[in-house]
Design a protein around this motif. Sequence first.
Motif, PDB file in Angstrom:
ATOM      1  N   GLU A  41       0.817  -1.091   0.088  1.00 19.14           N
ATOM      2  CA  GLU A  41      -0.035   0.186   0.100  1.00 19.14           C
ATOM      3  C   GLU A  41       0.809   1.376  -0.192  1.00 19.14           C
ATOM      4  O   GLU A  41       0.707   2.328  -0.685  1.00 19.14           O
ATOM      5  N   ARG A  44       2.623   1.584  -3.341  1.00 13.65           N
ATOM      6  CA  ARG A  44       1.564   2.008  -4.309  1.00 13.65           C
ATOM      7  C   ARG A  44       1.074   3.532  -4.269  1.00 13.65           C
ATOM      8  O   ARG A  44       0.862   4.210  -5.247  1.00 13.65           O
ATOM      9  N   ARG A 118      -0.076  -0.972 -13.941  1.00 11.94           N
ATOM     10  CA  ARG A 118      -0.360  -1.656 -12.929  1.00 11.94           C
ATOM     11  C   ARG A 118       0.901  -1.777 -11.956  1.00 11.94           C
ATOM     12  O   ARG A 118       0.634  -1.766 -10.646  1.00 11.94           O
TER      13      ARG A 118
END
Length: 210
Positions: A41, A44, A118
Amino acid sequence: MSSAVRQRPQAAIVEPEAPAADGRRRRSQDSRARIIRAMLELVREGDLSPSAELVAARADVGLRTVFRHFKDLESLYREMSAVIETELMALVRTPFKSVTWRERVLELVERRSWAYERIGPFKRASEAHRHQSPALALDNARMVQISREILRGQLPPELARDRVRFEAIDMLLSFDAWNRLRRDQELTPRRATEVLQAMIGGLLDAPPEG
């Protein structure tokens, strides 16, 4: 003599420890999953080098728990590398829609563009630490080789042997080229894909080397 039968004392019943052990194992597995999730997380969200303290805070575990599951942060980066590999290998296993070799090479641009969007944050974090991490360097080298072999397999033999054009196409299909177009040149994913397809299309149609 007494005819009474002497009875043996019954053995003490020992309660199994399995439930407690299973509970500890589940808690350990849960902590590990939370640490990995926290790491991913943070990356990201754009933190290329989240500290162990940040990972522990996001995972809501103690700092000692982070290092108990992972001897150092390189182990966490290996988990991040596994995410990258999973996404890229999913593309490897996906059949091409195009029929001709030329169309398949141009389809490679679209497929990798989708994957690079991605894995972009994870790939950038991996690049930031690759030169300090033998594990990340090895993973990167393996994926580069796989990507090259995929390209080689879609090209006709004479073009695959054309050293200049092959290396140029391979470079344009790399994450580095995509990252430059997306971040430094600030192109949208669609425009970046069009630029790469135009450049690679020109190389496919160019006369053979020498």
